[in-house]
Scaffold this active site. Structure first.
Site, PDB file in Angstrom:
ATOM      1  N   MET A 149      74.537  95.821  77.608  1.00  0.00           N
ATOM      2  CA  MET A 149      75.844  96.493  77.517  1.00  0.00           C
ATOM      3  C   MET A 149      76.940  95.469  77.795  1.00  0.00           C
ATOM      4  O   MET A 149      76.893  94.747  78.802  1.00  0.00           O
ATOM      5  CB  MET A 149      75.949  97.633  78.540  1.00  0.00           C
ATOM      6  CG  MET A 149      75.074  98.839  78.258  1.00  0.00           C
ATOM      7  SD  MET A 149      75.342  99.626  76.649  1.00  0.00           S
ATOM      8  CE  MET A 149      77.098 100.024  76.716  1.00  0.00           C
TER       9      MET A 149
ATOM     10  N   ASP B 295      76.494  96.084  72.862  1.00  0.00           N
ATOM     11  CA  ASP B 295      77.193  97.358  72.649  1.00  0.00           C
ATOM     12  C   ASP B 295      78.401  97.436  73.571  1.00  0.00           C
ATOM     13  O   ASP B 295      78.260  97.395  74.793  1.00  0.00           O
ATOM     14  CB  ASP B 295      76.197  98.492  72.962  1.00  0.00           C
ATOM     15  CG  ASP B 295      76.753  99.878  72.699  1.00  0.00           C
ATOM     16  OD1 ASP B 295      77.892  99.996  72.234  1.00  0.00           O
ATOM     17  OD2 ASP B 295      76.012 100.844  72.974  1.00  0.00           O
TER      18      ASP B 295
ATOM     19  N   HIS C 199      74.288 104.107  64.933  1.00  0.00           N
ATOM     20  CA  HIS C 199      74.144 104.200  66.394  1.00  0.00           C
ATOM     21  C   HIS C 199      74.719 105.526  66.893  1.00  0.00           C
ATOM     22  O   HIS C 199      75.824 105.916  66.504  1.00  0.00           O
ATOM     23  CB  HIS C 199      74.902 103.025  67.015  1.00  0.00           C
ATOM     24  CG  HIS C 199      74.747 102.860  68.491  1.00  0.00           C
ATOM     25  ND1 HIS C 199      73.674 102.219  69.064  1.00  0.00           N
ATOM     26  CD2 HIS C 199      75.529 103.237  69.527  1.00  0.00           C
ATOM     27  CE1 HIS C 199      73.801 102.191  70.389  1.00  0.00           C
ATOM     28  NE2 HIS C 199      74.928 102.824  70.695  1.00  0.00           N
TER      29      HIS C 199
ATOM     30  N   MET D  56      75.535 111.148  75.658  1.00  0.00           N
ATOM     31  CA  MET D  56      76.040 111.132  77.043  1.00  0.00           C
ATOM     32  C   MET D  56      75.940 112.531  77.626  1.00  0.00           C
ATOM     33  O   MET D  56      76.245 113.510  76.942  1.00  0.00           O
ATOM     34  CB  MET D  56      77.499 110.682  77.059  1.00  0.00           C
ATOM     35  CG  MET D  56      77.741 109.354  76.358  1.00  0.00           C
ATOM     36  SD  MET D  56      79.458 108.839  76.520  1.00  0.00           S
ATOM     37  CE  MET D  56      79.487 107.398  75.431  1.00  0.00           C
TER      38      MET D  56
ATOM     39  N   HIS E  94      71.087 105.946  71.585  1.00  0.00           N
ATOM     40  CA  HIS E  94      71.353 105.292  72.877  1.00  0.00           C
ATOM     41  C   HIS E  94      71.598 106.394  73.896  1.00  0.00           C
ATOM     42  O   HIS E  94      72.639 107.047  73.865  1.00  0.00           O
ATOM     43  CB  HIS E  94      72.574 104.370  72.716  1.00  0.00           C
ATOM     44  CG  HIS E  94      73.024 103.737  73.989  1.00  0.00           C
ATOM     45  ND1 HIS E  94      74.276 103.183  74.129  1.00  0.00           N
ATOM     46  CD2 HIS E  94      72.400 103.568  75.190  1.00  0.00           C
ATOM     47  CE1 HIS E  94      74.394 102.698  75.349  1.00  0.00           C
ATOM     48  NE2 HIS E  94      73.282 102.932  76.015  1.00  0.00           N
TER      49      HIS E  94
ATOM     50  N   SER F 220      78.804 102.913  65.513  1.00  0.00           N
ATOM     51  CA  SER F 220      78.583 104.025  66.432  1.00  0.00           C
ATOM     52  C   SER F 220      79.417 105.238  66.017  1.00  0.00           C
ATOM     53  O   SER F 220      80.646 105.154  65.944  1.00  0.00           O
ATOM     54  CB  SER F 220      78.973 103.625  67.853  1.00  0.00           C
ATOM     55  OG  SER F 220      79.025 104.792  68.666  1.00  0.00           O
TER      56      SER F 220
ATOM     57  N   MET G  20      72.493 107.707  77.293  1.00  0.00           N
ATOM     58  CA  MET G  20      73.131 107.488  78.587  1.00  0.00           C
ATOM     59  C   MET G  20      73.037 108.808  79.337  1.00  0.00           C
ATOM     60  O   MET G  20      74.028 109.528  79.520  1.00  0.00           O
ATOM     61  CB  MET G  20      74.586 107.051  78.358  1.00  0.00           C
ATOM     62  CG  MET G  20      74.688 105.652  77.756  1.00  0.00           C
ATOM     63  SD  MET G  20      76.247 105.352  76.905  1.00  0.00           S
ATOM     64  CE  MET G  20      75.856 106.066  75.314  1.00  0.00           C
TER      65      MET G  20
ATOM     66  N   ASP H 188      75.599 107.610  70.380  1.00  0.00           N
ATOM     67  CA  ASP H 188      75.783 107.544  71.827  1.00  0.00           C
ATOM     68  C   ASP H 188      75.630 108.925  72.440  1.00  0.00           C
ATOM     69  O   ASP H 188      76.476 109.798  72.252  1.00  0.00           O
ATOM     70  CB  ASP H 188      77.166 106.963  72.140  1.00  0.00           C
ATOM     71  CG  ASP H 188      77.202 105.473  71.854  1.00  0.00           C
ATOM     72  OD1 ASP H 188      76.357 104.755  72.410  1.00  0.00           O
ATOM     73  OD2 ASP H 188      78.051 105.039  71.054  1.00  0.00           O
TER      74      ASP H 188
END
Ligand code: DX5
Ligand code: ZN
Length: 223
Positions: free
Chosen positions: A139, A177, A35, A39, A68, A10, A70, A37
């Protein structure tokens, strides 16, 4: 059935001033996916990257880019992320009203469709759409930050997720993850995970390439 092993470092944990160099090191060590992330400061209490990070990484590698999200209303990002070169698009069911519709939209844009479940989110969310899943992400921490500890209760949930996929969607990836390290990866693998996100374990290490290799080895020796 498990579909081999994928290690997905990540970039949340990279030193951003050395993004290209550190990603290259992880790939050299055999990283399978990268990966990212995403957010938004609303779905989780932190703010990170958007489609521009996907586009930057796309110039650095041909490997799958595993986004991913979020974020609330992930549907707003399907088109721009596909255009930027994302390969996998995973979102959380609480973040959108029409989960099944969004899974289809992701696939229509040429990406693999993933659903992510927080530690407190029941597996039943995935059961209802299991036929539409290319990937299920369990998760193993509460999302929002890197470098948290693997929640031990996750292992049993991974096992149940594996049973669900084995019965209804064996070709889907089962990803984990959060807090994946040399110490925790074997338990997650034995429980049925096949795709492992690792942020700090890889990028806070002095030798990211070796760490990727070591994470994979920890799975293989337990088989
Ligand atoms: C957590 C993120 C993870 C995170 C993992 O919100 O979804 O992908 O980067 O970081 P580590 O491996 O450091 O727990
Ligand atoms: Zn993640």
């Amino acid at each position: 059935m498990t579909n081999g092993i994928r290690i997905a470092p990540s970039v949340l944990a990279v030193d951003l001033t050395r993004l290209a160099e550190q990603v290259a090191q992880a790939l050299e060590g055999g990283a399978d996916w990268v990966h990212v992330d995403v957010m938004d400061g609303r779905f989780v209490p932190n703010l990170t990257f958007g489609a521009n990070m996907i586009a930057a990484l796309r110039t650095l590698t041909d490997k799958p880019i595993d986004a991913h999200l979020m974020v609330v209303e992930p549907e707003r990002y399907i088109e721009p992320f596909a255009a930027a070169g994302a390969s996998v698009f995973t979102f959380h069911p609480e973040a959108t009203v029409h989960v099944q519709r969004q899974l289809e939209a992701v696939k229509q844009h040429g990406m693999l469709a993933g659903l992510a479940l927080n530690p407190g989110t029941p597996l039943t969310y995935a059961e209802e759409v299991v036929a539409d899943l290319d990937l299920l992400l369990v998760m193993t921490v509460n999302p929002g930050f890197g470098a948290q500890n693997y929640l031990p209760a996750s292992t049993e949930k991974i096992r149940r997720a594996r049973s669900l996929l084995a019965a209804h969607r064996p070709q889907a990836f089962l990803e984990v993850d959060g807090g994946i390290t040399r110490q925790t990866i074997a338990a997650a693998h034995q429980a049925g995970a096949d795709t492992f996100v690792a942020g700090n374990a890889v990028f806070a290490s002095a030798d990211p390439a070796r760490e990727v290799h070591e994470l994979r080895r920890r799975c293989l020796v337990t088989v």
